[in-house]
Design a protein around this motif. Structure first.
Motif, PDB file in Angstrom:
ATOM      1  N   THR A 121      63.896  36.106  27.927  1.00  0.00           N
ATOM      2  CA  THR A 121      62.621  36.647  28.393  1.00  0.00           C
ATOM      3  C   THR A 121      61.598  35.547  28.696  1.00  0.00           C
ATOM      4  O   THR A 121      60.650  35.794  29.448  1.00  0.00           O
ATOM      5  CB  THR A 121      62.024  37.594  27.331  1.00  0.00           C
ATOM      6  OG1 THR A 121      62.001  36.909  26.063  1.00  0.00           O
ATOM      7  CG2 THR A 121      62.864  38.853  27.205  1.00  0.00           C
ATOM      8  N   ILE A 122      61.777  34.363  28.105  1.00  0.00           N
ATOM      9  CA  ILE A 122      60.846  33.249  28.325  1.00  0.00           C
ATOM     10  C   ILE A 122      61.655  31.978  28.563  1.00  0.00           C
ATOM     11  O   ILE A 122      62.632  31.721  27.856  1.00  0.00           O
ATOM     12  CB  ILE A 122      59.915  33.022  27.118  1.00  0.00           C
ATOM     13  CG1 ILE A 122      59.115  34.279  26.774  1.00  0.00           C
ATOM     14  CG2 ILE A 122      58.965  31.848  27.371  1.00  0.00           C
ATOM     15  CD1 ILE A 122      58.332  34.162  25.476  1.00  0.00           C
ATOM     16  N   THR A 178      55.104  32.466  24.176  1.00  0.00           N
ATOM     17  CA  THR A 178      55.203  31.499  25.260  1.00  0.00           C
ATOM     18  C   THR A 178      54.743  30.123  24.784  1.00  0.00           C
ATOM     19  O   THR A 178      55.379  29.103  25.087  1.00  0.00           O
ATOM     20  CB  THR A 178      54.378  31.955  26.476  1.00  0.00           C
ATOM     21  OG1 THR A 178      54.851  33.228  26.920  1.00  0.00           O
ATOM     22  CG2 THR A 178      54.502  30.959  27.619  1.00  0.00           C
ATOM     23  N   ARG A 233      55.785  27.254  32.343  1.00  0.00           N
ATOM     24  CA  ARG A 233      55.965  28.460  31.536  1.00  0.00           C
ATOM     25  C   ARG A 233      56.360  29.624  32.444  1.00  0.00           C
ATOM     26  O   ARG A 233      55.595  30.006  33.333  1.00  0.00           O
ATOM     27  CB  ARG A 233      54.669  28.785  30.784  1.00  0.00           C
ATOM     28  CG  ARG A 233      54.257  27.721  29.763  1.00  0.00           C
ATOM     29  CD  ARG A 233      52.800  27.905  29.367  1.00  0.00           C
ATOM     30  NE  ARG A 233      52.401  27.107  28.220  1.00  0.00           N
ATOM     31  CZ  ARG A 233      52.047  25.824  28.289  1.00  0.00           C
ATOM     32  NH1 ARG A 233      52.041  25.194  29.463  1.00  0.00           N
ATOM     33  NH2 ARG A 233      51.690  25.166  27.189  1.00  0.00           N
ATOM     34  N   ARG A 284      52.838  38.037  23.783  1.00  0.00           N
ATOM     35  CA  ARG A 284      53.372  37.291  24.927  1.00  0.00           C
ATOM     36  C   ARG A 284      52.818  35.872  24.947  1.00  0.00           C
ATOM     37  O   ARG A 284      53.564  34.898  25.122  1.00  0.00           O
ATOM     38  CB  ARG A 284      53.032  38.019  26.228  1.00  0.00           C
ATOM     39  CG  ARG A 284      53.817  39.300  26.436  1.00  0.00           C
ATOM     40  CD  ARG A 284      53.381  40.047  27.686  1.00  0.00           C
ATOM     41  NE  ARG A 284      54.231  41.214  27.923  1.00  0.00           N
ATOM     42  CZ  ARG A 284      54.116  42.041  28.953  1.00  0.00           C
ATOM     43  NH1 ARG A 284      53.149  41.819  29.851  1.00  0.00           N
ATOM     44  NH2 ARG A 284      54.928  43.055  29.094  1.00  0.00           N
ATOM     45  N   CYS A 287      60.636  27.873  29.087  1.00  0.00           N
ATOM     46  CA  CYS A 287      59.651  26.801  29.213  1.00  0.00           C
ATOM     47  C   CYS A 287      60.397  25.498  29.458  1.00  0.00           C
ATOM     48  O   CYS A 287      61.468  25.274  28.890  1.00  0.00           O
ATOM     49  CB  CYS A 287      58.786  26.686  27.969  1.00  0.00           C
ATOM     50  SG  CYS A 287      57.608  28.042  27.764  1.00  0.00           S
ATOM     51  N   ALA A 345      58.080  33.705  32.411  1.00  0.00           N
ATOM     52  CA  ALA A 345      58.405  34.856  31.574  1.00  0.00           C
ATOM     53  C   ALA A 345      58.712  36.056  32.449  1.00  0.00           C
ATOM     54  O   ALA A 345      58.199  36.177  33.561  1.00  0.00           O
ATOM     55  CB  ALA A 345      57.257  35.180  30.618  1.00  0.00           C
ATOM     56  N   GLU A 346      59.521  36.972  31.928  1.00  0.00           N
ATOM     57  CA  GLU A 346      59.940  38.115  32.736  1.00  0.00           C
ATOM     58  C   GLU A 346      58.807  39.109  32.963  1.00  0.00           C
ATOM     59  O   GLU A 346      58.913  39.974  33.834  1.00  0.00           O
ATOM     60  CB  GLU A 346      61.145  38.812  32.099  1.00  0.00           C
ATOM     61  CG  GLU A 346      60.843  39.633  30.858  1.00  0.00           C
ATOM     62  CD  GLU A 346      61.998  40.546  30.454  1.00  0.00           C
ATOM     63  OE1 GLU A 346      63.144  40.262  30.836  1.00  0.00           O
ATOM     64  OE2 GLU A 346      61.731  41.536  29.750  1.00  0.00           O
ATOM     65  N   CYS A 400      57.408  28.589  22.589  1.00  0.00           N
ATOM     66  CA  CYS A 400      58.500  28.041  23.393  1.00  0.00           C
ATOM     67  C   CYS A 400      58.090  26.709  24.026  1.00  0.00           C
ATOM     68  O   CYS A 400      58.853  25.744  24.031  1.00  0.00           O
ATOM     69  CB  CYS A 400      58.902  29.053  24.464  1.00  0.00           C
ATOM     70  SG  CYS A 400      60.370  28.594  25.430  1.00  0.00           S
TER      71      CYS A 400
END
Length: 277
Positions: free
Chosen positions: A58-59, A191, A72, A187, A61, A74-75, A194
């Protein structure tokens, strides 16, 4: 020079390879289970037809080695999972070398699966071409070459041992579930977690790189590319030592920047014509 003192040894800015430091976060899978006793759940095989949600990335980085910015992705960004995977594919396609901690058993196969196969529990069906070939450096495998000489080999533990800026948070599975469901706070938190791992991984990569004997070749423009350190791209110096094989000996060189040793594979001097039998 002590290992921790080498943490600041960086790759020559003249190196032309595109080195991508990468880390991913995922949402866990969910499956149906039928059982008569709790013991039935031990080591239970998960059948495809019982899966409600597959684990998926989902993420992502990442940063190129000499860039300051951490990318960065993300979905849940604008464009959804389709755009997310296309941007991940484009990012990885630009890399000559991808660096990460446990990427050979985790991040790389996870991402390749996400790029080519649909995931149960999400409607998107990817249709992306194969990635171009790239080399990898897995800092976990580098740490494992020390075997019992290094007792703790997680990214966080190694960074703490070597006094490298490390994790400032922990992964939270429930926070990821909330992030996928729409929680803006979770979220942002995940993020940044990550992205922090990417910075920590680059620091660990710098510290361990002198010990990576099979590091992919680094290319620097100039006349002396054959004597360039394969670990940091610095011009090496002749070493008084020689690399001794069973039949041949090879000239060795040492890097004045990272301290790594290399050998010349051309024009070896013959040591002996005798072989043991």
């Amino acid at each position: 020079m002590a290992l921790a003192e080498r943490a600041l040894t960086e790759i020559n800015p003249a190196v032309r390879n595109r080195i991508l430091i990468l880390d991913v976060e995922r949402v866990s899978g969910i499956s149906q289970q039928q059982w008569w006793d709790r013991g039935d759940l031990k080591n239970r095989y998960i059948h495809h037809e019982t899966v409600i949600r597959e684990p998926r990335t989902t993420i992502v980085c990442a940063k190129f080695y000499h860039d300051a910015e951490v990318i960065r992705l993300a979905e849940w960004d604008k464009g959804g999972r389709a755009r997310f995977l296309k941007e991940v594919h484009a990012l990885m396609s630009r890399a000559d070398i991808i660096v990460g901690h446990n990427i050979l058993n985790a991040d790389i196969p996870w991402l390749e699966g996400d790029l080519y196969f649909p995931r149960i529990g999400h409607r998107h069906k990817p249709n992306l071409p194969p990635l171009p070939p790239f080399k990898t450096v897995d800092t976990l495998r580098v740490a494992r070459q020390f075997k019992s000489g290094v007792h703790f080999k997680s990214l966080n533990a190694l960074c703490q041992i070597l006094e490298i800026p490390a994790k400032t948070d922990v992964y939270d599975r429930e926070a990821m579930n909330r992030a996928v469901a729409g929680s803006v706070e979770d979220r942002e938190r995940l993020t940044e977690y990550c992205a922090g791992d990417v910075i920590a991984t680059q620091g660990l990569f710098d510290a361990l790189r002198p010990y990576i004997k099979n590091h992919p070749t680094l290319y620097v423009d100039g006349q002396h590319s054959l004597t360039t350190c394969n670990r940091c791209g610095t011009e090496t110096e002749p070493s008084p030592r020689r690399y001794i094989a069973n039949v041949l000996s090879y000239a060795m060189r040492v890097c004045p920047n990272c301290g790594g040793y290399s050998r010349l594979s051309f024009e070896p001097e013959r040591m002996t014509i005798v072989r043991g039998v």
